[in-house]
Scaffold this motif. Structure first.
Motif, PDB file in Angstrom:
ATOM      1  N   GLY A  73       0.799  -1.214   0.000  1.00 35.02           N
ATOM      2  CA  GLY A  73       0.000   0.000   0.000  1.00 35.02           C
ATOM      3  C   GLY A  73       0.834   1.267   0.000  1.00 35.02           C
ATOM      4  N   ARG A  74       2.137   1.134   0.233  1.00 32.17           N
ATOM      5  CA  ARG A  74       3.071   2.264   0.188  1.00 32.17           C
ATOM      6  C   ARG A  74       4.359   1.783  -0.475  1.00 32.17           C
ATOM      7  N   ASN A  75       4.222   1.479  -1.751  1.00 33.48           N
ATOM      8  CA  ASN A  75       5.335   0.945  -2.521  1.00 33.48           C
ATOM      9  C   ASN A  75       5.176   1.445  -3.951  1.00 33.48           C
ATOM     10  N   LEU A  76       6.089   2.276  -4.389  1.00 35.01           N
ATOM     11  CA  LEU A  76       5.964   2.900  -5.701  1.00 35.01           C
ATOM     12  C   LEU A  76       5.824   1.867  -6.823  1.00 35.01           C
ATOM     13  N   LEU A  77       6.448   0.706  -6.668  1.00 34.82           N
ATOM     14  CA  LEU A  77       6.389  -0.286  -7.734  1.00 34.82           C
ATOM     15  C   LEU A  77       4.995  -0.871  -7.919  1.00 34.82           C
ATOM     16  N   GLU A  78       4.112  -0.699  -6.941  1.00 33.56           N
ATOM     17  CA  GLU A  78       2.746  -1.196  -7.110  1.00 33.56           C
ATOM     18  C   GLU A  78       2.033  -0.501  -8.263  1.00 33.56           C
ATOM     19  N   ARG A  79       2.512   0.667  -8.661  1.00 36.06           N
ATOM     20  CA  ARG A  79       1.924   1.381  -9.790  1.00 36.06           C
ATOM     21  C   ARG A  79       2.383   0.814 -11.127  1.00 36.06           C
ATOM     22  N   PHE A  80       3.410  -0.020 -11.081  1.00 33.30           N
ATOM     23  CA  PHE A  80       4.065  -0.414 -12.326  1.00 33.30           C
ATOM     24  C   PHE A  80       4.136  -1.930 -12.505  1.00 33.30           C
ATOM     25  N   GLU A  81       3.139  -2.644 -12.019  1.00 31.68           N
ATOM     26  CA  GLU A  81       3.174  -4.102 -12.108  1.00 31.68           C
ATOM     27  C   GLU A  81       3.351  -4.575 -13.546  1.00 31.68           C
ATOM     28  N   ASP A  82       2.614  -3.999 -14.469  1.00 31.89           N
ATOM     29  CA  ASP A  82       2.717  -4.434 -15.865  1.00 31.89           C
ATOM     30  C   ASP A  82       4.076  -4.099 -16.460  1.00 31.89           C
ATOM     31  N   ASP A  83       4.670  -3.010 -15.990  1.00 32.69           N
ATOM     32  CA  ASP A  83       5.960  -2.576 -16.528  1.00 32.69           C
ATOM     33  C   ASP A  83       7.119  -3.452 -16.072  1.00 32.69           C
ATOM     34  N   LEU A  84       6.878  -4.316 -15.085  1.00 32.64           N
ATOM     35  CA  LEU A  84       7.952  -5.148 -14.536  1.00 32.64           C
ATOM     36  C   LEU A  84       8.081  -6.495 -15.232  1.00 32.64           C
ATOM     37  N   ALA A  85       7.251  -6.731 -16.242  1.00 34.34           N
ATOM     38  CA  ALA A  85       7.301  -8.018 -16.938  1.00 34.34           C
ATOM     39  C   ALA A  85       8.663  -8.268 -17.584  1.00 34.34           C
ATOM     40  N   PHE A  86       9.362  -7.195 -17.966  1.00 36.46           N
ATOM     41  CA  PHE A  86      10.664  -7.381 -18.605  1.00 36.46           C
ATOM     42  C   PHE A  86      11.671  -8.044 -17.675  1.00 36.46           C
ATOM     43  N   VAL A  87      11.426  -7.960 -16.372  1.00 38.91           N
ATOM     44  CA  VAL A  87      12.256  -8.669 -15.395  1.00 38.91           C
ATOM     45  C   VAL A  87      11.624 -10.012 -15.036  1.00 38.91           C
ATOM     46  N   GLU A  88      10.363  -9.976 -14.650  1.00 40.34           N
ATOM     47  CA  GLU A  88       9.730 -11.139 -14.036  1.00 40.34           C
ATOM     48  C   GLU A  88       9.437 -12.266 -15.013  1.00 40.34           C
ATOM     49  N   THR A  89       9.363 -11.960 -16.322  1.00 40.15           N
ATOM     50  CA  THR A  89       9.141 -13.013 -17.317  1.00 40.15           C
ATOM     51  C   THR A  89      10.344 -13.204 -18.238  1.00 40.15           C
ATOM     52  N   ASP A  90      11.456 -12.571 -17.941  1.00 36.03           N
ATOM     53  CA  ASP A  90      12.658 -12.757 -18.742  1.00 36.03           C
ATOM     54  C   ASP A  90      13.056 -14.237 -18.706  1.00 36.03           C
ATOM     55  N   PRO A  91      13.231 -14.875 -19.862  1.00 39.29           N
ATOM     56  CA  PRO A  91      13.478 -16.325 -19.886  1.00 39.29           C
ATOM     57  C   PRO A  91      14.704 -16.752 -19.083  1.00 39.29           C
ATOM     58  N   ALA A  92      15.793 -16.000 -19.167  1.00 42.29           N
ATOM     59  CA  ALA A  92      17.002 -16.390 -18.435  1.00 42.29           C
ATOM     60  C   ALA A  92      16.795 -16.282 -16.928  1.00 42.29           C
ATOM     61  N   ILE A  93      16.089 -15.244 -16.491  1.00 47.79           N
ATOM     62  CA  ILE A  93      15.838 -15.075 -15.058  1.00 47.79           C
ATOM     63  C   ILE A  93      14.883 -16.145 -14.550  1.00 47.79           C
TER      64      ILE A  93
END
Length: 310
Positions: A73-93
């Motif tokens: 509820g107080r985390n700037l990244l909560e506004r950018f969940e969709d924008d984080l796919a480049f990290v969270e779905t990166d095949p190597a990661i």
């Protein structure tokens, strides 16, 4: 999971790297264009200047050292969940995390880390925090801006520091959102330091040559090599919860902005990769007490900092 699948996980390069040196750097990192796009959105929302900070009088009127970091509820990244796919779905990661932590691994925490440049830290605050082992500036930042973690240097530490009594069954993933050079508060990481397992912060370190002699207080010691994590936009690395790392104060004119993830095996799910890593450690995987640098209020009570000698 079959025996063949377990063997494949243990043979993954990230597992070998964790056993051999306690960390893994991803060749090529993650998508730099996506990292730059996220950075632009963040900078459109926040100006990283002296206006972040309380005045000395405001802080002294009501000092708060606990509960000043990002939280649900107080985390700037909560506004950018969709924008984080480049990290969270990166095949190597994804492949590396699965090899270490098994299927269905879970994100314990994700947040934005800001290395605050010296040019914007108030003089009164610099004087007050000089020599502290952990200069997390959340206590001195205005309440509306505490959705990011702000650092002005942090001594060598394990990420186990925030998880007393928890087994070291998680890893840290770090991503730079812009180019990070030697003057941009890059992370210093001590290769092989994970081998001693969990130890109490501040850690027993003696600088020698291009590394540090690290003692665990239980009769073991290891000679570590100091590695500086610098790289281009999208640089990505992960390390074990017992691997020592830290940063010096940001000497550049601009803030250093990075993504920090803590990711763990899912309860009840086999993680042969992490089990293979942890089986090589000489010390405990969990600690009843992880640090001795804070008083009952959460304020620093020790003046000591090894990473500033790096």
């Amino acid at each position: 999971m079959t025996a063949a699948e377990r063997s494949t996980d243990v043979a993954h390069p990230v597992v070998s790297d964790f056993i051999a040196r306690g960390y893994h750097v991803f060749d090529g990192g993650v998508d730099p264009a996506a990292a730059s796009a996220l950075l632009a959105k963040i900078r459109a929302l926040r100006t990283f200047d002296a206006d972040l900070f309380l005045s000395e009088a405001e802080f002294d009127a009501d000092p708060q050292y606990i509960g000043v970091n990002p939280a649900p509820g107080r985390n700037l990244l909560e506004r950018f969940e969709d924008d984080l796919a480049f990290v969270e779905t990166d095949p190597a990661i994804v492949a590396a995390l699965t090899a270490l932590l098994g299927d269905g691994y879970e994100i314990l925490l994700k947040k934005l880390i800001c290395g605050v440049p010296a040019s914007v830290v108030p003089d009164w605050l610099k004087a007050r925090i000089a020599g502290n082992p952990v200069n997390n500036l959340g206590a001195y930042v205005k309440a509306p801006f505490r959705d990011i973690t702000y650092f002005y240097g942090i001594d060598f530490h394990q990420d186990l520091i925030d998880y007393k009594d928890r087994e070291a069954d998680f890893i840290t993933l770090y991503v730079y959102l812009h180019d990070v050079g030697t003057h941009d508060a890059p992370l210093f990481l001590l290769e092989d330091s994970h081998m001693l397992g969990g130890t109490l912060f501040p850690h027993d370190l003696t600088k020698n040559g291009d590394g540090w002699l690290y003692r665990d207080g239980r009769g073991h010691e290891v000679q570590t090599r100091q590695h500086l994590l610098t790289g281009k936009t999208g640089y990505a690395a992960m390390w074990h919860a017992c691997t020592l790392h830290g940063t010096q104060p940001d000497a550049a004119d601009n803030e250093r902005l990075s993504l920090r993830y803590l990711i763990a095996r899912k309860p009840g799910v086999a993680a042969p990769g992490m089990d293979a890593v942890n089986a090589t450690l000489l010390g405990p995987l969990s600690l009843e007490a992880t640090r001795q640098d804070l008083d009952a209020r959460g304020a620093a009570q020790i003046k000591a900092n090894s990473v500033n000698k790096a």
